[in-house]
Design a protein around this motif. Sequence first.
Motif, PDB file in Angstrom:
ATOM      1  N   GLN A  75       0.860  -1.183   0.000  1.00 18.50           N
ATOM      2  CA  GLN A  75       0.000   0.000   0.000  1.00 18.50           C
ATOM      3  C   GLN A  75       0.892   1.226   0.000  1.00 18.50           C
ATOM      4  OE1 GLN A  75      -2.291  -0.904   3.501  1.00 18.50           O
ATOM      5  NE2 GLN A  75      -1.092   0.494   4.759  1.00 18.50           N
ATOM      6  N   VAL A  76       0.412   2.270  -0.664  1.00 19.03           N
ATOM      7  CA  VAL A  76       1.165   3.508  -0.782  1.00 19.03           C
ATOM      8  C   VAL A  76       0.369   4.598  -0.084  1.00 19.03           C
ATOM      9  CG1 VAL A  76       2.121   5.205  -2.386  1.00 19.03           C
ATOM     10  CG2 VAL A  76       2.190   2.778  -2.966  1.00 19.03           C
ATOM     11  N   GLU A  77       1.062   5.353   0.762  1.00 17.80           N
ATOM     12  CA  GLU A  77       0.420   6.435   1.502  1.00 17.80           C
ATOM     13  C   GLU A  77       1.231   7.707   1.352  1.00 17.80           C
ATOM     14  OE1 GLU A  77      -0.029   5.277   5.593  1.00 17.80           O
ATOM     15  OE2 GLU A  77      -1.016   3.389   5.072  1.00 17.80           O
ATOM     16  N   ASN A  78       0.543   8.839   1.410  1.00 16.01           N
ATOM     17  CA  ASN A  78       1.235  10.127   1.419  1.00 16.01           C
ATOM     18  C   ASN A  78       1.970  10.302   2.735  1.00 16.01           C
ATOM     19  OD1 ASN A  78       0.317  10.946  -1.114  1.00 16.01           O
ATOM     20  ND2 ASN A  78      -1.507  11.888  -0.280  1.00 16.01           N
ATOM     21  N   ASP A  79       3.131  10.919   2.670  1.00 14.84           N
ATOM     22  CA  ASP A  79       3.893  11.263   3.860  1.00 14.84           C
ATOM     23  C   ASP A  79       3.083  12.280   4.672  1.00 14.84           C
ATOM     24  OD1 ASP A  79       6.748  11.228   5.170  1.00 14.84           O
ATOM     25  OD2 ASP A  79       6.180  13.347   5.032  1.00 14.84           O
ATOM     26  N   LYS A  80       3.124  12.179   5.968  1.00 13.56           N
ATOM     27  CA  LYS A  80       2.351  13.078   6.829  1.00 13.56           C
ATOM     28  C   LYS A  80       2.814  14.520   6.737  1.00 13.56           C
ATOM     29  CE  LYS A  80       1.025   9.507  10.037  1.00 13.56           C
ATOM     30  NZ  LYS A  80       1.747   8.449  10.645  1.00 13.56           N
ATOM     31  N   ASP A  81       4.130  14.726   6.536  1.00 15.35           N
ATOM     32  CA  ASP A  81       4.678  16.079   6.516  1.00 15.35           C
ATOM     33  C   ASP A  81       4.818  16.660   5.117  1.00 15.35           C
ATOM     34  OD1 ASP A  81       4.956  16.039   9.323  1.00 15.35           O
ATOM     35  OD2 ASP A  81       6.862  14.960   9.120  1.00 15.35           O
ATOM     36  N   GLN A  83       3.293  16.015   1.347  1.00 12.49           N
ATOM     37  CA  GLN A  83       2.336  15.276   0.517  1.00 12.49           C
ATOM     38  C   GLN A  83       2.920  14.828  -0.828  1.00 12.49           C
ATOM     39  OE1 GLN A  83      -0.907  14.346   1.592  1.00 12.49           O
ATOM     40  NE2 GLN A  83       0.135  14.919   3.483  1.00 12.49           N
ATOM     41  N   LYS A  84       4.054  15.379  -1.215  1.00  9.55           N
ATOM     42  CA  LYS A  84       4.685  14.972  -2.473  1.00  9.55           C
ATOM     43  C   LYS A  84       5.383  13.626  -2.342  1.00  9.55           C
ATOM     44  CE  LYS A  84       5.522  19.655  -4.120  1.00  9.55           C
ATOM     45  NZ  LYS A  84       6.563  20.622  -4.511  1.00  9.55           N
ATOM     46  N   ILE A  85       5.690  13.251  -1.107  1.00  9.71           N
ATOM     47  CA  ILE A  85       6.394  11.996  -0.854  1.00  9.71           C
ATOM     48  C   ILE A  85       5.375  10.889  -0.615  1.00  9.71           C
ATOM     49  CG2 ILE A  85       7.918  10.771   0.746  1.00  9.71           C
ATOM     50  CD1 ILE A  85       9.360  13.405   1.238  1.00  9.71           C
ATOM     51  N   LYS A  86       5.565   9.782  -1.339  1.00  8.14           N
ATOM     52  CA  LYS A  86       4.716   8.595  -1.185  1.00  8.14           C
ATOM     53  C   LYS A  86       5.537   7.526  -0.473  1.00  8.14           C
ATOM     54  CE  LYS A  86       1.570  10.236  -4.091  1.00  8.14           C
ATOM     55  NZ  LYS A  86       0.559  11.067  -3.549  1.00  8.14           N
ATOM     56  N   ARG A  87       4.969   6.983   0.579  1.00 10.88           N
ATOM     57  CA  ARG A  87       5.643   5.938   1.348  1.00 10.88           C
ATOM     58  C   ARG A  87       4.976   4.590   1.075  1.00 10.88           C
ATOM     59  NH1 ARG A  87       9.574   7.755   4.334  1.00 10.88           N
ATOM     60  NH2 ARG A  87       9.639   9.964   4.841  1.00 10.88           N
ATOM     61  N   VAL A  88       5.790   3.543   1.108  1.00  7.08           N
ATOM     62  CA  VAL A  88       5.312   2.203   0.771  1.00  7.08           C
ATOM     63  C   VAL A  88       5.313   1.330   2.021  1.00  7.08           C
ATOM     64  CG1 VAL A  88       5.625   0.228  -0.769  1.00  7.08           C
ATOM     65  CG2 VAL A  88       6.411   2.485  -1.493  1.00  7.08           C
ATOM     66  N   TYR A  89       4.202   0.638   2.220  1.00  2.66           N
ATOM     67  CA  TYR A  89       4.031  -0.235   3.381  1.00  2.66           C
ATOM     68  C   TYR A  89       3.558  -1.615   2.924  1.00  2.66           C
ATOM     69  CZ  TYR A  89       4.206   4.087   6.036  1.00  2.66           C
ATOM     70  OH  TYR A  89       4.608   5.286   6.580  1.00  2.66           O
ATOM     71  N   PRO A  90       3.934  -2.661   3.661  1.00  7.74           N
ATOM     72  CA  PRO A  90       3.413  -3.991   3.335  1.00  7.74           C
ATOM     73  C   PRO A  90       1.992  -4.141   3.868  1.00  7.74           C
ATOM     74  CG  PRO A  90       4.841  -4.122   5.252  1.00  7.74           C
ATOM     75  CD  PRO A  90       4.880  -2.691   4.781  1.00  7.74           C
ATOM     76  N   THR A  91       1.184  -4.886   3.167  1.00  5.35           N
ATOM     77  CA  THR A  91      -0.132  -5.256   3.679  1.00  5.35           C
ATOM     78  C   THR A  91       0.036  -6.520   4.522  1.00  5.35           C
ATOM     79  OG1 THR A  91      -0.593  -6.671   1.786  1.00  5.35           O
ATOM     80  CG2 THR A  91      -1.279  -4.331   1.608  1.00  5.35           C
ATOM     81  N   GLN A  92      -1.033  -6.941   5.145  1.00  4.73           N
ATOM     82  CA  GLN A  92      -0.982  -8.189   5.903  1.00  4.73           C
ATOM     83  C   GLN A  92      -0.643  -9.354   4.989  1.00  4.73           C
ATOM     84  OE1 GLN A  92      -1.121  -8.403   9.312  1.00  4.73           O
ATOM     85  NE2 GLN A  92      -0.362 -10.468   8.868  1.00  4.73           N
ATOM     86  N   LYS A  93      -1.143  -9.312   3.766  1.00  3.57           N
ATOM     87  CA  LYS A  93      -0.849 -10.359   2.781  1.00  3.57           C
ATOM     88  C   LYS A  93       0.665 -10.470   2.561  1.00  3.57           C
ATOM     89  CE  LYS A  93      -2.058 -11.625  -1.993  1.00  3.57           C
ATOM     90  NZ  LYS A  93      -2.843 -11.229  -3.177  1.00  3.57           N
ATOM     91  N   ALA A  94       1.337  -9.342   2.458  1.00  2.28           N
ATOM     92  CA  ALA A  94       2.797  -9.338   2.276  1.00  2.28           C
ATOM     93  C   ALA A  94       3.494  -9.831   3.539  1.00  2.28           C
ATOM     94  CB  ALA A  94       3.286  -7.942   1.914  1.00  2.28           C
ATOM     95  N   ARG A  95       3.050  -9.363   4.693  1.00  4.12           N
ATOM     96  CA  ARG A  95       3.680  -9.797   5.945  1.00  4.12           C
ATOM     97  C   ARG A  95       3.511 -11.300   6.160  1.00  4.12           C
ATOM     98  NH1 ARG A  95       1.719  -4.688   7.448  1.00  4.12           N
ATOM     99  NH2 ARG A  95      -0.169  -5.548   8.355  1.00  4.12           N
TER     100      ARG A  95
END
Length: 134
Positions: A75-81, A83-95
């Motif tokens: 999943q990709v989320e905007n950085d909190k500080d 918004q131009k930066i997109k951060r990548v996180y694993p889903t439960q499926k990936a974990r």
Amino acid sequence: MFTIIRTIGGITRTIQADSNKNFKELGLNNNLFIYIIRVCEQPGMFLGQLADAIQIDRSTSFRTVKKLVQQGYLQVENDKDNQKIKRVYPTQKARDIYPQLHQYEKDQSDKLLDKLSSEEKEALAELLLKIAPY
């Protein structure tokens, strides 16, 4: 000296063919499993960091992340500080599949390096770092 690079290429292709076979049912052929490993190990990397970690150009990496998002692995989320930066996180499926992917990576490494002594492994690591493009 071409034989050195050809040998490295041959090793890479052998691992890729094997991983394609092993992870086909998960939809993770063409080294997609590497993205999941890196994101599980460093959740919240921004997209550019992930591309750099995998040593692939950013546009290819961005397309691959998009595919893995569609498959439900990332999943990709905007950085909190910023918004131009997109951060990548694993889903439960990936974990859930990370241990299997990590074990595969470890097993391949052990298999390839099995015939080398500790000293040879250290020397190889040092030499590869000298020629690595990063």
